[in-house]
Design a protein around this motif. Structure first.
Motif, PDB file in Angstrom:
ATOM      1  N   ALA A 124       0.833  -1.203   0.000  1.00 33.79           N
ATOM      2  CA  ALA A 124       0.000   0.000   0.000  1.00 33.79           C
ATOM      3  C   ALA A 124       0.867   1.253   0.000  1.00 33.79           C
ATOM      4  N   THR A 125       2.070   1.148   0.553  1.00 35.37           N
ATOM      5  CA  THR A 125       3.018   2.266   0.558  1.00 35.37           C
ATOM      6  C   THR A 125       4.318   1.734  -0.034  1.00 35.37           C
TER       7      THR A 125
ATOM      8  N   GLU B 274      -2.156   7.018  -7.432  1.00 32.47           N
ATOM      9  CA  GLU B 274      -1.133   8.061  -7.318  1.00 32.47           C
ATOM     10  C   GLU B 274      -1.732   9.450  -7.431  1.00 32.47           C
ATOM     11  N   THR B 275      -2.735   9.600  -8.275  1.00 32.43           N
ATOM     12  CA  THR B 275      -3.374  10.914  -8.475  1.00 32.43           C
ATOM     13  C   THR B 275      -4.585  11.109  -7.589  1.00 32.43           C
ATOM     14  N   ALA B 276      -4.865  10.152  -6.686  1.00 32.61           N
ATOM     15  CA  ALA B 276      -6.037  10.273  -5.820  1.00 32.61           C
ATOM     16  C   ALA B 276      -5.803  11.355  -4.782  1.00 32.61           C
ATOM     17  N   SER B 277      -6.901  11.933  -4.322  1.00 35.44           N
ATOM     18  CA  SER B 277      -6.808  13.008  -3.332  1.00 35.44           C
ATOM     19  C   SER B 277      -6.486  12.483  -1.944  1.00 35.44           C
ATOM     20  N   SER B 278      -6.664  11.179  -1.716  1.00 34.08           N
ATOM     21  CA  SER B 278      -6.441  10.588  -0.405  1.00 34.08           C
ATOM     22  C   SER B 278      -5.691   9.282  -0.553  1.00 34.08           C
TER      23      SER B 278
ATOM     24  N   LYS C 207      -1.298  12.744   2.395  1.00 34.91           N
ATOM     25  CA  LYS C 207      -2.662  12.897   1.881  1.00 34.91           C
ATOM     26  C   LYS C 207      -3.666  12.070   2.686  1.00 34.91           C
ATOM     27  N   VAL C 208      -3.592  12.196   3.994  1.00 29.74           N
ATOM     28  CA  VAL C 208      -4.519  11.487   4.877  1.00 29.74           C
ATOM     29  C   VAL C 208      -5.506  12.499   5.445  1.00 29.74           C
ATOM     30  N   PRO C 209      -6.781  12.469   5.049  1.00 32.55           N
ATOM     31  CA  PRO C 209      -7.767  13.405   5.596  1.00 32.55           C
ATOM     32  C   PRO C 209      -8.237  12.935   6.969  1.00 32.55           C
ATOM     33  N   ILE C 210      -8.001  13.716   7.979  1.00 32.79           N
ATOM     34  CA  ILE C 210      -8.347  13.331   9.345  1.00 32.79           C
ATOM     35  C   ILE C 210      -8.886  14.545  10.077  1.00 32.79           C
ATOM     36  N   GLU C 211      -9.904  14.340  10.908  1.00 35.71           N
ATOM     37  CA  GLU C 211     -10.561  15.417  11.633  1.00 35.71           C
ATOM     38  C   GLU C 211     -10.435  15.189  13.133  1.00 35.71           C
ATOM     39  N   LYS C 212     -10.453  16.310  13.849  1.00 32.64           N
ATOM     40  CA  LYS C 212     -10.356  16.252  15.299  1.00 32.64           C
ATOM     41  C   LYS C 212     -11.747  16.196  15.910  1.00 32.64           C
TER      42      LYS C 212
END
Length: 806
Positions: A234-235, A258-262, A415-420
């Motif tokens: 995956a990486t 590779e071109t994905a937003s996440s 590119k990891v979308p994470i919220e608090k």
């Protein structure tokens, strides 16, 4: 030529087996040639949707269909065509995107097109970083390859090495972990890899990491250079050094996202909460109590933490099944736990990073990372256990305040979308008091807590990224209290840092920073020398309380008083030589000493030459005790061995005189017996004669054993025959049977005195015997007719009547 006759009854004649084999071979050759042609004509840029559109064999298609694999994922669509054309591949895709089939299908197809058999040896080698992932890959291989004739094996640690060695030479495909594979390459003589066609590395970035670097390098040294290599993760690693080590030749880099937003699946909801270290267990307990109808995977940084959290929460009974998984468990237990968690509907699994890569647990609802991952790649692999194959999933990361800022930067770069999110204070529950109560009552749980504390601090201390992991800023005392411990155990590697810094300071700077208010220089030097403590001083002052000794000072007796530091476990400071702590010491008595120290002198004032001790120890030169170090030397057997020298082993002759094991003969006496060469030849002759006599004696012993064995076998057969004769029917001559005809059978005494063996006869012999018996009867009757027969029984009367009728 006469026409060929038609078969009878209208049935066609079956072809001979040789013709059938020839037809089958021709049909297979035609299929292989058409399949090879389809592979050559395949364009990797074509957008295929199902496996049946790929140029793959019928056995592989049947296995995929039977395993319910029909549609192609993105990584499979882009990687399989290149792999079928024997290209090297670097494949990268999000977790749960089907990378396993992307390399298993080419493995089966390439070996099938080359008509690989068990006599060709090992054809494909698949390396996995963990045992659980290797087992999972092997199970998928068994499913989709069920209609192939290849032999496949699983080589991982925790199983019998001898059983694996016996079967290894017959395997075509091997799924293995690096450590056990290298062991077989070094130790199994029949294992041959010179004909290897494909090498596959699953989770390649982890295998190429520092933990496996030496092992993988050693494995690659055994493999041939000309081979196809597939790397999937995956990486994915892109380091030139890694690719050069694997001997990749113009690899195709396949990165579907590779071109994905996440870097993580879009169906995964990711959150993090900032919680102080002492409140982590309370927050985790509150979360589990609030999600009893969910399947949760909790990641911790060490196996000792996993065991402590599992044991403590198991005693608290949260109302949901609990499981734990770490690398210290036996292989059978690890496999059982992964199976139970996969089959469970609601459960909580506490695990280390052993479960972070590649494992496919179905329907995982939550992934909780109680401890911060070492890097962003580890985070991506951990959260990849949920939201697999476009399903929904949720993940929560627990961060300590000192870790928040730096870790968020690392995740943002990947590119990891994470919220608090925040924790609801109303639902927060505390288990600190309960843990303290359990640790007070159960010493084993307390010991687990101490080990968990040390392993967590060590895990933070050894991390490379010091911007994220700051061990100096952790509230260790409060964290120990949250685990139920009466105090923070002593951490050697942290306490040693300060002393190391002081030790490495320049001596001039240390002298300037010291106290210069003393009077004379000599007094100042003497005072500084008295304050110096060497490592030998610390070694001899150490108590047998292990590394966790500091917190014992906070224990409380039943009457409320504080336990003295020397009275822990029922011992005092004066009882150093307690149970099982006896050491051999050489005590210096008054008769063995010279002039001793003055009893009124200061212990740190040093010793003059006139006050030196001289200790006579048997087997070594007199030891002059002119310092405190030499004085402590008398109490250590290990240190005294340096002064004693090497010992000698003695043997005793018949008279009781001691001799060394290997003793040189007197040279003059040796020369007096003659030339050395003649003595050598004479010695060889005597030894040859001794060997010949010993050989004769051994042969005689073997013959005697054979004779005894033969006699035993004869006795056993004789007893067996006697037993059969006792139970078998006994044949009696006609005259005796006639005289005893009034009885229904023979008596036991008669059967024992005159045993007659009943042998099996062929049918022809039986007929001849019956005829012979009838003729004998007729002759006996005719002879009896010549003389008057005395009638006594009914049988005599019947005999007389039959004779008269004749």
């Amino acid at each position: 030529m006469a026409p060929r006759q038609a078969p009878r009854h209208g049935k066609a004649t079956n072809p001979s087996p040789q013709n059938a084999r020839t037809l089958k071979r021709k049909r297979n050759e035609e299929e292989l040639s058409s399949l090879t042609q389809r592979v050559d004509e395949l364009d990797p840029k074509n957008r295929l949707k199902v496996f049946s559109e790929l140029p793959i064999s019928e056995p592989t298609l049947s296995g995929l269909s039977a395993s319910h694999y029909r549609g192609l994922t993105d990584i499979q669509l882009r990687a399989i065509p290149h792999a079928l054309k024997s290209h090297d591949i670097l494949g990268a895709a999000k977790t749960g995107s089907g990378k396993t089939l992307a390399f298993l299908v080419p493995v089966l197809e390439n070996l099938y097109r080359k008509q690989w058999t068990e006599y060709d040896g090992l054809g494909a080698l698949i390396l996995s970083p963990t045992r659980e992932l290797a087992i999972q890959i092997f199970e998928v291989l068994r499913k989709i390859g069920r209609y192939h004739s290849f032999s496949a094996g699983l080589v991982i640690g925790g199983k019998s090495l001898r059983e694996e060695q016996e079967r290894l030479a017959r395997m075509n495909i091997l799924v293995c972990t690096p450590g056990r594979m290298l062991q077989h390459l070094d130790q199994t003589a029949e294992f041959e890899v010179s004909n290897l066609q494909m090498l596959v590395l699953d989770e390649a970035d982890r295998i190429m990491d520092m933990g496996f670097q030496n092992t993988v390098d050693a494995i690659i040294d055994h493999l041939p250079k000309e081979r196809q290599t597939l790397l999937f993760s995956a990486t994915q690693t892109k380091k030139v050094s890694d690719l050069a080590r694997l001997s990749l030749q113009d690899p195709e880099y396949v990165d579907v996202h590779e071109t994905a937003s996440s870097a993580t699946p879009s169906t995964l909801q990711q959150h993090f909460i900032v919680t102080p270290l002492p409140q982590k267990l309370d927050t985790l307990w509150s979360f589990i109590r609030s999600n009893l109808k969910a399947k949760t995977l909790v990641f911790l940084s060490s196996g000792k933490q996993v065991r402590f959290v599992y044991e403590s929460f198991r005693r608290l009974q949260p109302g949901i099944p609990l499981l734990h998984l770490h690398g210290r468990q036996k292989q059978g237990g690890r496999l059982d736990i992964t199976t139970r968690f996969s089959q469970a509907k609601y459960s909580v699994l506490f695990a280390t990073d052993v479960a972070a890569r590649g494992l496919d647990f179905p329907a995982v609802d939550w992934v909780i990372q109680l401890d911060c991952p070492e890097d962003a790649d580890t985070y991506i692999h951990r959260v990849g256990r949920t939201a697999r194959f476009e399903r929904d999933g949720r993940a929560v990361l627990f961060l300590e305040p000192s870790e928040e800022e730096s870790m968020m930067k690392r995740l943002e770069q990947k590119k990891v979308p994470i919220e608090k999110i925040n924790v609801k204070a109303k639902k927060q529950q505390s288990v600190r008091d309960q843990l303290q109560n359990m640790c007070f009552k159960d010493p084993e749980l307390k010991y687990l807590g101490q080990k968990a504390f040390i392993s967590y601090v060590k895990a933070v201390y050894v991390q490379k990224d010091k911007e994220v992991f700051k061990v100096k800023e952790l509230p260790l005392e409060e964290y120990a209290a949250s685990l139920g411990l009466p105090g923070a155990p002593r951490i050697k590697f942290i306490n040693g840092e300060n002393s190391k810094i002081q030790k490495n300071k320049p001596r001039a700077l240390a002298a300037l920073s010291g106290d210069d208010d003393s009077g004379e220089d000599g007094d100042n030097i003497t005072k500084k020398k008295s304050e110096v403590r060497t490592k030998y001083d610390r070694m001899f002052e150490r108590r047998n309380q292990s590394v966790l000794a500091d917190h014992y000072s906070k224990l409380i007796n039943d009457d409320g008083t504080v336990v003295a530091s020397g009275q822990v476990n029922g011992t005092t400071d004066d009882e150093d030589d307690g149970f099982l702590s006896v050491k051999r010491r050489f005590e210096a008595g008054d008769e063995d000493l010279g002039k001793g120290l003055d009893s009124q002198s200061e212990p740190d004032s040093g010793m003059s030459k006139k006050d030196d001790k001289i200790v006579d120890i048997k087997g070594m030169e007199p030891l002059i005790v002119d310092s405190k170090r030499r004085e402590k030397l008398l109490k250590s057997k290990k240190k005294l061995l340096k002064y004693k020298g090497k010992g000698t082993k003695l043997v005793y002759d018949e008279e009781g005189n001691p001799h060394e094991v290997y003793e040189l003969e007197d040279e003059d006496a040796f020369k007096a017996r003659g030339n050395a060469l003649e003595q050598r030849n004479k010695f060889l002759e005597t030894q040859v004669e001794k060997t010949r006599l010993a050989d004769i004696a051994d042969k005689e012993v073997v013959k005697q054993k054979k004779r005894e064995k033969k006699e035993k076998r004869k006795d056993r057969d004789r007893e067996l025959n006697d037993g059969k004769q006792g139970s078998a029917a006994i044949l009696v001559p006609y005259d005796e049977e006639k005289n005893l005809s009034s009885n229904d059978g023979l008596s036991e005494e008669y059967s024992e005195e005159k045993p007659v063996t009943k042998k099996q006869k062929r049918w022809s012999e039986e007929i001849e015997g019956k005829a012979r018996t009838e003729s004998n009867k007729t002759k006996s009757i005719r002879s009896q007719n010549a003389q008057p027969i005395e009638v006594r029984t009914l049988e005599d009367l019947e005999t007389l009547a039959s004779g008269l009728l004749d």
